[in-house]
Design a protein around this motif. Structure first.
Motif, PDB file in Angstrom:
ATOM      1  N   LEU A 266       0.834  -1.204   0.000  1.00  0.00           N
ATOM      2  CA  LEU A 266       0.000   0.000   0.000  1.00  0.00           C
ATOM      3  C   LEU A 266       0.869   1.255   0.000  1.00  0.00           C
ATOM      4  O   LEU A 266       0.623   2.215  -0.740  1.00  0.00           O
ATOM      5  N   SER A 267       1.900   1.230   0.829  1.00  0.00           N
ATOM      6  CA  SER A 267       2.802   2.372   0.948  1.00  0.00           C
ATOM      7  C   SER A 267       3.606   2.575  -0.323  1.00  0.00           C
ATOM      8  O   SER A 267       3.787   3.711  -0.784  1.00  0.00           O
ATOM      9  N   TYR A 268       4.091   1.475  -0.907  1.00  0.00           N
ATOM     10  CA  TYR A 268       4.918   1.588  -2.120  1.00  0.00           C
ATOM     11  C   TYR A 268       4.140   2.219  -3.262  1.00  0.00           C
ATOM     12  O   TYR A 268       4.643   3.107  -3.955  1.00  0.00           O
ATOM     13  N   LEU A 269       2.899   1.787  -3.440  1.00  0.00           N
ATOM     14  CA  LEU A 269       2.107   2.294  -4.567  1.00  0.00           C
ATOM     15  C   LEU A 269       1.528   3.673  -4.304  1.00  0.00           C
ATOM     16  O   LEU A 269       1.610   4.560  -5.166  1.00  0.00           O
ATOM     17  N   LEU A 270       0.959   3.875  -3.119  1.00  0.00           N
ATOM     18  CA  LEU A 270       0.178   5.082  -2.858  1.00  0.00           C
ATOM     19  C   LEU A 270       0.836   6.070  -1.900  1.00  0.00           C
ATOM     20  O   LEU A 270       0.297   7.141  -1.656  1.00  0.00           O
ATOM     21  N   GLN A 306     -11.446   7.869  13.090  1.00  0.00           N
ATOM     22  CA  GLN A 306     -12.118   7.500  11.853  1.00  0.00           C
ATOM     23  C   GLN A 306     -11.065   7.231  10.772  1.00  0.00           C
ATOM     24  O   GLN A 306     -10.321   8.131  10.381  1.00  0.00           O
ATOM     25  N   LEU A 307     -11.004   6.003  10.311  1.00  0.00           N
ATOM     26  CA  LEU A 307     -10.059   5.671   9.252  1.00  0.00           C
ATOM     27  C   LEU A 307     -10.621   6.085   7.893  1.00  0.00           C
ATOM     28  O   LEU A 307     -11.829   5.959   7.658  1.00  0.00           O
ATOM     29  N   PRO A 308      -9.770   6.571   7.006  1.00  0.00           N
ATOM     30  CA  PRO A 308     -10.248   6.918   5.660  1.00  0.00           C
ATOM     31  C   PRO A 308     -10.734   5.673   4.921  1.00  0.00           C
ATOM     32  O   PRO A 308     -10.289   4.556   5.200  1.00  0.00           O
ATOM     33  N   THR A 309     -11.658   5.874   3.995  1.00  0.00           N
ATOM     34  CA  THR A 309     -12.205   4.757   3.219  1.00  0.00           C
ATOM     35  C   THR A 309     -11.982   4.990   1.727  1.00  0.00           C
ATOM     36  O   THR A 309     -11.662   6.104   1.305  1.00  0.00           O
ATOM     37  N   GLY A 310     -12.153   3.922   0.956  1.00  0.00           N
ATOM     38  CA  GLY A 310     -12.048   4.049  -0.499  1.00  0.00           C
ATOM     39  C   GLY A 310     -10.650   4.278  -1.020  1.00  0.00           C
ATOM     40  O   GLY A 310     -10.486   4.771  -2.144  1.00  0.00           O
ATOM     41  N   ILE A 311      -9.638   3.929  -0.249  1.00  0.00           N
ATOM     42  CA  ILE A 311      -8.246   4.171  -0.657  1.00  0.00           C
ATOM     43  C   ILE A 311      -7.921   3.438  -1.964  1.00  0.00           C
ATOM     44  O   ILE A 311      -7.203   3.950  -2.827  1.00  0.00           O
ATOM     45  N   CYS A 312      -8.440   2.232  -2.095  1.00  0.00           N
ATOM     46  CA  CYS A 312      -8.128   1.420  -3.282  1.00  0.00           C
ATOM     47  C   CYS A 312      -9.289   1.365  -4.274  1.00  0.00           C
ATOM     48  O   CYS A 312      -9.281   0.533  -5.199  1.00  0.00           O
ATOM     49  N   PHE A 355      -7.229  -6.305  -0.545  1.00  0.00           N
ATOM     50  CA  PHE A 355      -6.871  -4.934  -0.918  1.00  0.00           C
ATOM     51  C   PHE A 355      -8.104  -4.152  -1.392  1.00  0.00           C
ATOM     52  O   PHE A 355      -8.219  -2.955  -1.146  1.00  0.00           O
ATOM     53  N   ARG A 356      -9.023  -4.826  -2.070  1.00  0.00           N
ATOM     54  CA  ARG A 356     -10.211  -4.141  -2.576  1.00  0.00           C
ATOM     55  C   ARG A 356     -11.119  -3.648  -1.447  1.00  0.00           C
ATOM     56  O   ARG A 356     -11.943  -2.747  -1.649  1.00  0.00           O
ATOM     57  N   LYS A 357     -10.971  -4.190  -0.251  1.00  0.00           N
ATOM     58  CA  LYS A 357     -11.782  -3.753   0.892  1.00  0.00           C
ATOM     59  C   LYS A 357     -11.322  -2.415   1.462  1.00  0.00           C
ATOM     60  O   LYS A 357     -12.061  -1.757   2.194  1.00  0.00           O
ATOM     61  N   ILE A 358     -10.073  -2.048   1.154  1.00  0.00           N
ATOM     62  CA  ILE A 358      -9.473  -0.869   1.797  1.00  0.00           C
ATOM     63  C   ILE A 358      -9.939   0.431   1.126  1.00  0.00           C
ATOM     64  O   ILE A 358      -9.834   0.574  -0.074  1.00  0.00           O
TER      65      ILE A 358
END
Length: 358
Positions: A266-270, A306-312, A355-358
């Motif tokens: 996640l960190s490497y890509l985004l 609150q964690l952010p949503t829709g990252i992926c 990953f699609r859940k994140i």
């Protein structure tokens, strides 16, 4: 069976106000007046009182570095080049002051001042051939365990992976809970959860042994006290700093697991910061760490995070592929989490679904 002979930090000082002793701690390590100490400091402290307390002598130098992004191999290489071009001899030492980013940079620069080539060539396990120069770690936020670990996690041109070596650990660590005053609440939570997740992954891993278990259980106990109990802020700072230390020690003879492997991708890509990346992943890992995720969500609710949503949500197939391949490259983490046959358990499609859940 041959056991690993792991190094540990040989000297550590703990206590409120212990930062004031830094000058006398490093004085015996000064080679001469022409060999400076280089202080790599989180840019958030520029113009703040902390800087006035730095024990500068002779031609010592302060370099302020933003911790907004994960540390990069090219950043390490640029710092090493700058130091070598500025001074006629190697510095007396490198001192990192900040969170995990600054501590990892300090460790990497200390290593690369004595080893040739680019730091990207040393991303992996036991690739470093020559001892680093003297280096000191001073955390100003607790949780990463970077102050005690034998790795320095770097974002490279092809992967996010640490320089894991016997020469990586600091020669000296200063643990002053007063330095963590003023850390923003969200950052305090995310970084503390890095420690908590370290413990859950270590304690539930196939590499678990009595050494790792003893440190991991203590760190987990301290995390519970800090994030579930109602204790004073002063006590919380002390306990979280020691939880970070014990959490880092818990993986010296063990490893982390699924959350960290995915977080690296996640960190490497985004460019997602490590602490929040672990949280984004961990919330979806009930099938691997059911009790750990349950308590994590209790902590999250208690502190109203609150964690952010829709990252992926809008990633392409190619981006998912890159993220998954980076994650799969961390073989020891998967082996610890799922065993030697981990590739049969964590398939490409299964990881993609996570990953699609994140």
């Amino acid at each position: 069976m041959k056991y690993r002979n792991f190094p540990m930090v040989p000297r550590v000082i703990f206590g409120n106000g212990s930062f004031a002793q830094l000058g006398e701690i490093i004085m015996p390590k000064r080679k001469n007046s022409e060999a400076p100490f280089i202080f790599l400091i989180d840019a958030v402290f520029e113009g703040k009182a902390l800087v006035t307390e730095i024990p500068l002598l002779f031609n010592d130098q302060i370099v302020f570095i933003s911790a907004d992004e994960e540390p990069k191999t090219q950043q390490v290489d640029a710092l090493v080049k700058l130091i070598k071009e500025t001074y006629n001899e190697l510095p007396s030492g490198i001192i990192g002051i900040g969170g995990g980013t600054l501590l990892d940079l300090a460790k990497a620069v200390a290593i690369m001042l004595t080893n040739s080539g680019s730091s990207s060539e040393y991303q992996g396990w036991d690739l470093v051939k020559k001892p680093a120069i003297y280096h000191v770690g001073i955390p100003t936020i607790s949780g990463t365990g970077a102050e005690v670990s034998r790795t320095t996690v770097l974002m490279g041109p092809e992967k996010k992976l640490g320089i894991n070596s016997d020469f990586t650990p600091f020669d000296q660590v200063v643990l002053d809970p007063d330095l963590t005053l003023g850390v923003p609440k969200e950052q305090w939570f995310y970084t503390g959860m890095d420690c908590y997740i370290h413990c859950i992954e270590s304690l539930n891993g196939t590499f678990l042994n009595a050494f790792s278990q003893s440190y991991g259980e203590k760190a987990l106990e301290l995390c519970h006290e800090v994030y579930l109990n109602d204790i004073s802020m002063a006590e919380s700072r002390d306990k979280l700093m020691m939880a970070s230390w014990h959490g880092g020690m818990s993986i010296a003879y063990s490893q982390v697991g699924v959350a960290h492997a995915m977080s690296y991708g996640l960190s490497y890509l985004l460019g997602v910061k490590h602490g929040i990346g672990n949280c984004l992943v961990f919330q979806h890992l009930e099938e691997f760490y059911p009790d750990g995720v349950k308590v994590f969500k209790q902590m999250q609710k208690k502190h109203q995070i609150q964690l952010p949503t829709g990252i992926c949500a809008n990633l392409s197939d190619e981006q998912f592929d890159l993220m998954i391949n980076v994650s799969f490259g961390l073989v020891p983490l998967w082996e610890n989490a799922l065993g030697a046959n981990w590739q049969e358990i964590m398939t490409y499609d299964r990881l993609l679904a996570l990953f699609r859940k994140i």
